[in-house]
Design an enzyme around this catalytic site. Structure first.
Site, mmCIF file in Angstrom:
data_model
loop_
_atom_site.group_PDB
_atom_site.id
_atom_site.type_symbol
_atom_site.label_atom_id
_atom_site.label_comp_id
_atom_site.label_asym_id
_atom_site.label_seq_id
_atom_site.Cartn_x
_atom_site.Cartn_y
_atom_site.Cartn_z
ATOM 1 N N HIS A 90 0.802 -1.217 0.000
ATOM 2 C CA HIS A 90 0.000 0.000 0.000
ATOM 3 C C HIS A 90 0.835 1.267 0.000
ATOM 4 O O HIS A 90 0.286 2.373 -0.096
ATOM 5 C CB HIS A 90 -0.929 0.028 1.218
ATOM 6 N N HIS A 140 1.208 6.795 -0.679
ATOM 7 C CA HIS A 140 0.373 5.960 0.196
ATOM 8 C C HIS A 140 -0.968 5.754 -0.495
ATOM 9 O O HIS A 140 -1.750 6.686 -0.676
ATOM 10 C CB HIS A 140 0.179 6.657 1.554
#
Length: 844
Positions: free
Chosen positions: A227, A242
């Site tokens: 992620h 992110h």
């Protein structure tokens, strides 16, 4: 105008111009967003541009507009306080991003009636958001001002000589995913929005699919769950992409990352994919963030183009700070790797970033450590019922405001050489995470408080130290005492309703569970007191075992023909008669034993050769301290403690109703000054010796009252932050721990504490009036079984229910109508707890 001539600033709304520090909001008043001024008593209506320039931002909810002038200064007009929660109802903004405006030109309207009806403040703020980088000075004319009247002049900094192109060339930053580029503060996550991880921008409404590198550089980190990816550019800036919010919990299912740590990538080069369907199905946000994680050390500026952007389109430019002409050798390497491990800051200037895979308590622990100066600034750490307590090498390195504002932190308190972070019920989880990340720490420092020079000063100092020792000895076992009290109550209920009989094996087993902590109390308190006082905990625990040895307990029950001060001389040691007291269930004698041991033990180590210490130090210490306690100090301490308990009971018996009312009204005030720790051991001793405590019953009603008050705040408030504080605090108070309620809410908004104290007065009065007794240690609502008489259910139980209901109801109703409204949050006070004495283990 020229780039370095002053900007003329006019009043965007009519009203009274005030200093920014007078604005009823800690963020604006603390200038954390920049220099500026406030406007009070505005009539509402038209809103005009405060400066001439280009509109760079219009908040969706209309409560804020950003304008950049030709000088490069960036101005933010913020209409009202916390008005973002009104979802745009009071505002009509008539300009859009990219529009050119002139100072005094109408840009919208503001409806004060809607704002005030919602309980918000109409105070308006004008701030220069790039104060640190661009503003030289701001001259403000305070006082009444008409709409559009000149009220300030802002002088930009004079531009420095051009920097060398090679060092000042900005990084071109492209959109790693397609979508709408927004300001980082609009991201739906407090960590990113609060910029605690660095400057950056967000991307909403992304369709998912391909993910590209936002910059050219070297991949320094790829999260295990895919992620997040970290890239360091040639300029030394470290960028983190992110993907989604809280998507670490999805264990990598939505992501496919095609690069590895060490790979070189080019801006716009594909580095993976993102499956929005999986993210949305899990109830997570697809909002993506690009941040510069070494902002504080390396970033000079980040210019972002807000609005819609295609995949790989340039959307920002990140400029690194120029190195000093003669950089230190330690700074020869301009960057470091974002790591999946916990990073620290050393003299070499290694940058920090919170590892992307940290979540929950681990993430909070990292943020706390980071903002108190890093792991290297921590000597030692411990915790109590609600607080993580640090000994720091330099408290000046800690950022109190940032730590106090972290989600999961109630407040920061500094006392007795400690840096205390108030957490609440989750303190043990946070402490465990902090301890795991810190690793080994130095010993706690010796208490360096200045010694008093007067007799009165020595009395105060001695009392403070006594309370500190008692507190440090009792805190670790409070939970055990509470648990045993609940078990005792359950056992009483089982007997009352004939589920078991008192001669059954089941009764004996459950009774052992409930009674063991109290019977062997000297062993447990001996261990904790020894740690606090610097003696060997095991040796003092053994001495506690001596005091509770069955033969000696039986000996204490025998009579004698002679006595001293009513104490029978019922034993002798080598022919010397003395009073053998019963020390099972006692607290104070073993604390005195730990104090004696802390004196005897260093002396023994000094006179006994090292080769013999392992055997002879514990041998002689057990003998010396046991004899001193059994024959001299133990009887004296028992005489004094029994006398104090008898005196308190006698005062209560004079008028239970008046005693209940007075104690109920003021007991929680003792908590503020730490004086309640002088009472708690007396209650525990009373229960241990006689099996019950009228005083503890009154104290229980004060806990319920504090919970009732904070419960009213929880139900009444519309502010999410206050709800997140007051809800758990109410539960804690009903479970017998009032500190989260008091320090998180009730004392900050003073009327709430007053209303809770009135509720305590009513509850205490009824507790005394009904002569309610208590047979367990655990109070408040969770301790209802403590009010069950072991000899059978009596009116103490029903009196407890009536008094608790009255305390809760009174505090709730008074707080609801008179104690709290959301506007009080703007004027919250800083609450500092006074703590007497040092509680933690001494350095050895």
């Amino acid at each position: 105008m020229t780039a370095d001539s002053p900007d003329t600033v006019v009043a965007p709304v009519a009203g009274r111009i005030i200093d920014i520090t007078e604005i009823p909001d800690p963020v604006f008043a603390g200038k954390s967003m920049g220099e500026g001024f406030g406007i009070l008593d505005t009539p509402g209506g038209d809103v005009v541009a405060p400066v001439s320039g280009k509109v760079m931002m219009v908040a969706k909810t209309g409560h804020a507009v950003g304008i950049t002038t030709a000088s490069g200064l960036q101005y933010l007009v913020h209409l009202g306080i916390d008005t973002v929660e009104l979802e745009g109802r009071p505002f009509t903004i008539t300009v859009s991003k990219g529009d050119e405006v002139t100072a005094g030109e109408k840009i919208g309207t503001m409806d004060n009636a809607v704002i005030e009806e919602a309980g918000k403040s109409t105070a308006t703020v004008v701030i220069v958001t790039n104060t640190k980088k661009k503003l030289d000075s701001l001259d403000v004319d305070y006082g009444d001002a008409d709409l559009g009247q000149e009220v300030a002049r802002a002088h930009p900094k004079v531009a420095a000589a051009p920097k060398p192109a090679a060092e000042n060339a900005p990084d071109a930053v492209v959109a790693p995913v397609a979508g709408r580029i927004i300001d980082i503060t609009e991201i739906p996550d407090p960590v990113f929005a609060g910029k605690s991880m660095g400057e950056g921008f967000g991307i909403l409404d992304t369709p998912g699919g391909d993910v590209v590198a936002p910059v050219s550089g070297k991949v320094m980190m790829v999260a295990k769950t895919g992620h997040a990816v970290g890239i360091t550019t040639a300029s030394g800036l470290q960028y983190l992409v992110h993907l989604g919010i809280d998507t670490v919990e999805l264990e990598g299912r939505p992501f496919t990352i095609t690069v590895s740590k060490g790979d070189e990538v080019t801006a716009g080069e594909k580095i993976g994919t993102m499956d929005n369907a999986v993210i949305e199905e899990a109830g997570k946000s697809t909002a993506t963030v690009v941040i510069v994680t070494n902002t504080k050390k390396k970033l000079d500026s980040l210019d972002v183009d807000y609005g819609d952007a295609d995949l790989g389109q340039e959307v920002a430019r990140g400029t690194a700070k120029v190195k000093d002409p003669a950089p230190a050798a330690a700074e020869a390497e301009p960057s470091s790797e974002p790591s999946s491990e916990v990073a620290t800051v050393g003299d070499g200037g290694v940058a920090k970033q919170r590892p992307a895979e940290l979540t929950g308590f681990d993430a909070l622990a990292w943020d706390i450590i980071d903002n108190i100066g890093g792991a290297e600034n921590v000597r030692s750490v411990t915790h109590c019922i609600t607080r993580v307590r640090f000994y720091l090498k330099d408290e000046g390195k800690a950022d109190d405001a940032v730590v106090a504002d972290l989600d999961g932190v109630i407040d920061v308190v500094k006392a007795g050489g400690q840096y205390q972070v108030v957490i609440g019920p989750e303190v043990e989880n946070v402490y465990n995470a902090i301890e795991a990340q810190l690793g080994p720490t130095d010993d706690a420092p010796e208490d360096v408080r200045e010694k008093p020079t007067t007799a009165v000063g020595w009395v105060k100092y001695g009392f403070s130290e006594l309370i500190g020792v008692i507190t440090g000895s009792m805190i670790p076992i409070i939970g055990l005492l509470a648990a045993s009290g609940i078990i005792k109550g359950i056992l009483s209920l089982l007997l009352t309703f004939d589920v078991i009989t008192d001669d059954s094996n089941t009764f004996q087993i459950i009774n052992a569970m409930s009674d063991a902590v109290f019977f062997f109390l000297p062993i447990f308190v001996g261990f904790t007191a020894a740690r606090r006082l610097g003696a060997d905990p095991i040796i003092v625990a053994i001495i506690g075992g001596v005091l509770t040895y069955p033969t000696l307990v039986e000996m204490s029950n025998s009579g004698a023909d002679s006595n001293i001060l009513g104490m029978p001389l019922n034993s002798d040691f080598f022919g010397i008669p003395f009073h053998m007291a019963s020390y099972s269930y006692s607290i104070f004698p073993i604390i005195v034993a730990a104090w004696v041991a802390s004196i005897v033990e260093p002396w023994l180590k000094k006179v006994i050769p090292a080769i013999l210490r392992m055997i002879f130090v514990p041998l002689l210490e057990v003998i010396i301290v046991s004899v001193v306690i059994l024959m001299v100090l133990g009887p004296v301490v028992m005489f004094i403690s029994t006398g104090i308990a008898t005196t308190i009971q006698a005062l209560y018996d004079l008028s239970p109703t008046i005693s209940g009312a007075v104690i109920g009204a003021f007991y929680q005030s003792l908590v503020i000054f730490g004086l309640h720790w002088a009472v708690i051991p007396l209650v525990a001793q009373d229960i241990a010796a006689s099996g019950n405590s009228y005083l503890n019953a009154i104290i229980s009603s004060t806990m319920v009252a504090q919970g009732g008050a904070v419960l009213a705040v929880f139900i009444k408030t519309k502010l999410e932050k206050i709800k997140s504080l007051s809800g758990p605090a109410a539960i804690s108070a009903f479970c017998g721990i009032t500190e989260p309620a008091m320090y998180g809410v009730n004392l900050k908004y003073g009327r709430v504490f007053i209303m809770a104290s009135i509720g305590g007065f009513v509850g205490g009065l009824l507790t005394g009036l009904f002569n309610v007794n208590m047979w367990g240690f655990t109070g408040s609502l969770i301790g209802f079984t403590s009010f069950v008489n072991p000899d059978g259910l009596d009116f103490s139980f029903w009196g407890f229910l009536i008094a608790s209901a009255a305390a809760l109801g009174t505090a709730f109703v008074l707080t609801w109508f008179f104690g709290f409204k959301d506007s009080d949050v703007e004027a919250e006070r800083t609450v500092k707890k006074v703590r007497l004495g040092r509680r933690d283990p001494v350095a050895k």
